[in-house]
Write a protein that holds these residues in place. Structure first.
Motif, short mmCIF file in Angstrom:
data_model
loop_
_atom_site.label_atom_id
_atom_site.label_comp_id
_atom_site.label_asym_id
_atom_site.label_seq_id
_atom_site.Cartn_x
_atom_site.Cartn_y
_atom_site.Cartn_z
N THR A 151 0.79 -1.23 0.00
CA THR A 151 0.00 0.00 0.00
C THR A 151 0.82 1.28 0.00
O THR A 151 0.29 2.34 -0.29
CB THR A 151 -0.89 0.04 1.25
N VAL A 155 0.14 4.77 5.85
CA VAL A 155 -1.15 4.17 6.18
C VAL A 155 -1.06 3.61 7.60
O VAL A 155 -0.02 3.66 8.26
CB VAL A 155 -1.53 3.03 5.20
N GLY A 172 -7.59 0.02 5.24
CA GLY A 172 -8.97 0.19 5.67
C GLY A 172 -9.88 -0.82 4.99
O GLY A 172 -9.47 -1.95 4.72
N PRO A 173 -11.12 -0.41 4.69
CA PRO A 173 -11.66 0.92 4.95
C PRO A 173 -11.85 1.18 6.44
O PRO A 173 -12.14 0.27 7.20
CB PRO A 173 -13.01 0.89 4.23
N VAL A 174 -11.65 2.44 6.83
CA VAL A 174 -11.87 2.84 8.21
C VAL A 174 -13.37 3.08 8.37
O VAL A 174 -13.95 3.96 7.73
CB VAL A 174 -11.09 4.13 8.53
N GLU A 202 -6.43 7.20 -3.70
CA GLU A 202 -6.87 7.50 -2.34
C GLU A 202 -8.21 8.21 -2.35
O GLU A 202 -8.49 9.05 -3.20
CB GLU A 202 -5.83 8.39 -1.64
N LEU A 203 -9.04 7.85 -1.38
CA LEU A 203 -10.29 8.55 -1.08
C LEU A 203 -10.31 8.68 0.43
O LEU A 203 -10.31 7.68 1.14
CB LEU A 203 -11.49 7.75 -1.57
N LYS A 204 -10.32 9.92 0.95
CA LYS A 204 -10.06 10.07 2.37
C LYS A 204 -10.74 11.30 2.93
O LYS A 204 -10.89 12.32 2.26
CB LYS A 204 -8.54 10.17 2.62
N ARG A 205 -11.17 11.19 4.21
CA ARG A 205 -11.50 12.36 5.00
C ARG A 205 -10.99 12.09 6.41
O ARG A 205 -10.99 10.93 6.88
CB ARG A 205 -13.00 12.62 5.00
N SER A 206 -10.52 13.12 7.08
CA SER A 206 -9.93 12.92 8.40
C SER A 206 -10.96 12.94 9.51
O SER A 206 -10.67 12.54 10.64
CB SER A 206 -8.84 13.96 8.66
N ARG A 208 -13.70 11.47 11.68
CA ARG A 208 -14.14 10.12 11.99
C ARG A 208 -15.09 10.16 13.19
O ARG A 208 -14.87 10.90 14.14
CB ARG A 208 -12.97 9.20 12.38
N HIS A 230 -5.44 12.80 12.46
CA HIS A 230 -4.31 13.09 11.57
C HIS A 230 -3.29 11.99 11.74
O HIS A 230 -2.81 11.75 12.85
CB HIS A 230 -3.67 14.44 11.93
#
Length: 238
Positions: A151, A155, A172-174, A202-206, A208, A230
């Protein structure tokens, strides 16, 4: 060869949530899963914990490494098929129990917890003696490096490799909520479909939600509090 290689650290709540989802998908699709090791303590060894993580993280990550030493001994002596039940027993004790402020950081890696988990998994409680067997760290490091080679290094956990050795791998996925039976398969198909596109990165948002786990004080009937993460930590860089 298994259909899915799932790299986990037993201390990670998000790996645990994802593993619960994967077990649902496994039952629906008939997949075989090889539960493999990745140590948060080892992959973060180059970082200064005091500046990068909340105060309790170093002890928690070290506890995860201690439990992986036990898992390594289990795999050697009882085979790869013993790791799934052992991981389930670890997760039940670490992440499906209510918060307890009297516990000291690192309580997850104690001999009592390891022995109880081993017993539940049908394994000898005496294998808890491997918590301090640092001779197993090289094997755990090699497997952690194997996961990151799939990966890239920026990560955390878990890492999933579907249809190895040539299939797709991803972090992930987280997830913070456990999908129901119908949602589980749909989510799996979407994740794998996206990961299979050769140009996808990548597809991400911080942001959660806290995971729906008793250890966070969050029930399955409510969403957890939203936090900004982060690099695998709730502490933001300055």
């Amino acid at each position: 060869m298994a259909d899915i290689n799932f790299y986990f650290d037993p201390i990670c709540p998000f790996a645990w949530m994802t593993s619960k989802w994967i077990r649902i998908v496994q039952g629906q699709r008939g997949y075989t899963v090889d539960w493999r090791f990745i140590s948060l303590r080892q992959i973060n060894a180059h970082l200064d914990y005091d500046s990068h993580f909340p105060p309790e993280y170093e002890a928690q990550h070290t506890a995860g490494l201690r439990l992986l030493r036990v898992a390594s001994a289990v795999r050697e002596k009882h085979g790869r098929e013993a790791i799934g039940p052992l991981y389930a027993a670890f997760g039940a004790r670490i992440l499906e129990t209510a918060p307890d402020e009297s516990r000291q950081p690192g309580w997850q890696g104690t001999p009592a917890l390891a022995a109880d988990a081993l017993t539940e998994a049908g394994l000898p409680a005496a294998l808890a003696e491997f918590l301090d067997d640092t001779s197993r760290d090289a094997e755990i490091q090699a497997e952690s490096d194997e996961a990151l080679a799939l990966t890239g290094r920026d990560v955390g956990t878990p890492i999933i490799h579907f249809e190895p050795p040539q299939g797709v791998a991803f972090f992930g996925p987280v997830i913070s909520r456990l999908p129901d039976e119908e949602q589980a398969g749909v989510l799996w198909d979407h994740v794998v479909g996206l990961a299979r596109f050769p140009g996808f990165a990548e597809l991400k948002r911080s942001l959660r939600e806290q995971p729906q786990l008793r250890s966070f004080g969050v029930t399955a009937q409510e969403p957890g509090r939203t936090e900004d993460w982060h690099a695998g930590s709730r502490r933001l860089k300055h």
